[in-house]
Design an enzyme around this catalytic site. Structure first.
Site, PDB file in Angstrom:
ATOM      1  N   LYS A  61       0.849  -1.179   0.000  1.00  0.00           N
ATOM      2  CA  LYS A  61       0.000   0.000   0.000  1.00  0.00           C
ATOM      3  C   LYS A  61       0.890   1.235   0.000  1.00  0.00           C
ATOM      4  O   LYS A  61       1.969   1.244   0.613  1.00  0.00           O
ATOM      5  CB  LYS A  61      -0.904   0.031   1.228  1.00  0.00           C
ATOM      6  CG  LYS A  61      -1.918  -1.109   1.302  1.00  0.00           C
ATOM      7  CD  LYS A  61      -3.023  -0.945   0.281  1.00  0.00           C
ATOM      8  CE  LYS A  61      -4.090  -2.003   0.465  1.00  0.00           C
ATOM      9  NZ  LYS A  61      -5.165  -1.883  -0.554  1.00  0.00           N
ATOM     10  N   ASN A  75       6.652   6.104  -0.304  1.00  0.00           N
ATOM     11  CA  ASN A  75       7.921   5.520  -0.739  1.00  0.00           C
ATOM     12  C   ASN A  75       8.684   4.829   0.377  1.00  0.00           C
ATOM     13  O   ASN A  75       9.893   4.702   0.334  1.00  0.00           O
ATOM     14  CB  ASN A  75       8.805   6.601  -1.390  1.00  0.00           C
ATOM     15  CG  ASN A  75       8.102   7.296  -2.541  1.00  0.00           C
ATOM     16  OD1 ASN A  75       7.482   6.648  -3.373  1.00  0.00           O
ATOM     17  ND2 ASN A  75       8.156   8.622  -2.556  1.00  0.00           N
ATOM     18  N   ARG A  76       7.951   4.380   1.388  1.00  0.00           N
ATOM     19  CA  ARG A  76       8.526   3.680   2.545  1.00  0.00           C
ATOM     20  C   ARG A  76       9.488   4.554   3.355  1.00  0.00           C
ATOM     21  O   ARG A  76      10.279   4.047   4.154  1.00  0.00           O
ATOM     22  CB  ARG A  76       9.246   2.396   2.111  1.00  0.00           C
ATOM     23  CG  ARG A  76       8.300   1.338   1.509  1.00  0.00           C
ATOM     24  CD  ARG A  76       7.252   0.918   2.530  1.00  0.00           C
ATOM     25  NE  ARG A  76       6.407  -0.165   2.067  1.00  0.00           N
ATOM     26  CZ  ARG A  76       5.191  -0.010   1.537  1.00  0.00           C
ATOM     27  NH1 ARG A  76       4.686   1.210   1.392  1.00  0.00           N
ATOM     28  NH2 ARG A  76       4.481  -1.042   1.163  1.00  0.00           N
ATOM     29  N   LEU A  77       9.407   5.873   3.181  1.00  0.00           N
ATOM     30  CA  LEU A  77      10.240   6.796   3.958  1.00  0.00           C
ATOM     31  C   LEU A  77       9.420   7.283   5.147  1.00  0.00           C
ATOM     32  O   LEU A  77       9.017   8.443   5.243  1.00  0.00           O
ATOM     33  CB  LEU A  77      10.714   7.959   3.076  1.00  0.00           C
ATOM     34  CG  LEU A  77      11.604   7.542   1.896  1.00  0.00           C
ATOM     35  CD1 LEU A  77      11.983   8.741   1.050  1.00  0.00           C
ATOM     36  CD2 LEU A  77      12.861   6.823   2.399  1.00  0.00           C
TER      37      LEU A  77
END
Length: 222
Positions: A16, A199-201
């Site tokens: 997601k 962006n998984r940051l």
């Protein structure tokens, strides 16, 4: 599963995209409990969560063997986070040998997590009794009927034990507090607030207790 054709989903592609709004140091409350109260209120009112007070409790025994389970948070304040259990259960036996514990609140619909690491100590019997009296009658009987974490032969065993207790203590009659049942209060040493980002940051801000009892905040790389 070893045969790729037998896997019902392509797990590698399941993901997601999280929200753009993040969590900054300037937004944080002075203490982790104050910050937890803010997030918990949002989780309980706007988060779309089935049980926002559900948390994963992870323990380790004296030999370092870990175990996890979901329990319900029943109280929190500046002294810590409280849950109740059978003192003969695996989690309680672990905590008797090794009081260090981790609590995880997995608020997935909000792309949030809270991770508490601290030391668990038993609550007093007066506090335990006061909470026990607030439990539904059936839950009070259940605390007596179940020898939590022990092996039983069949479901009929636990149902029979409950039926005997229901006959002994019918609805409206006071059920005594089991001597083997009570609370744990987890005094936090670190509390991490995790906010999912694009962006998984992700944003990860962690309170760390200082020797004088005050808190410092550090940002962790995602």
């Amino acid at each position: 599963m070893t045969d790729r054709d037998d896997v019902p989903f392509d797990l590698a592609s399941m993901r997601k995209q999280y929200r753009a709004e993040g969590l900054s140091e300037t937004e944080l409350a002075a203490t982790p409990v104050e910050q937890f109260a803010r997030w918990f209120k949002q989780a309980a009112t706007d988060g779309g969560l089935f049980e926002p007070n559900a948390m994963i409790v992870s323990t380790a025994d004296a030999e370092g063997r870990t175990s996890s389970r979901t329990v319900l948070l029943k109280h929190f304040d500046e002294q810590g986070f409280v849950f109740y259990t059978n003192y003969d259960s695996r989690k309680a036996r672990d905590l008797a040998e090794n009081p260090f514990v981790s609590l995880l609140f997995p608020w997935h619909p909000m792309a949030r997590q809270v991770i508490v690491s601290g030391i668990a100590r038993r609550t007093g019997r007066d506090e335990t009794a006061a909470y026990f009296r607030t439990r539904p009658h059936g839950s009070q009987l259940g605390a007596w009927a179940s020898a939590q974490s022990s092996v039983i032969a069949t479901r009929a065993d636990i149902d029979g034990a409950y039926a005997e207790l229901a006959a002994r203590y019918p609805e409206g009659e006071q059920v005594p507090v089991p001597p083997h049942w009570g609370g744990f209060r987890v005094a936090p040493q670190t509390v991490e607030f995790w906010q999912g980002r694009e962006n998984r940051l992700h944003d990860r801000l962690r309170y760390v207790e200082r020797p004088d009892g005050s808190w410092r905040v550090e940002r962790l790389s995602p």
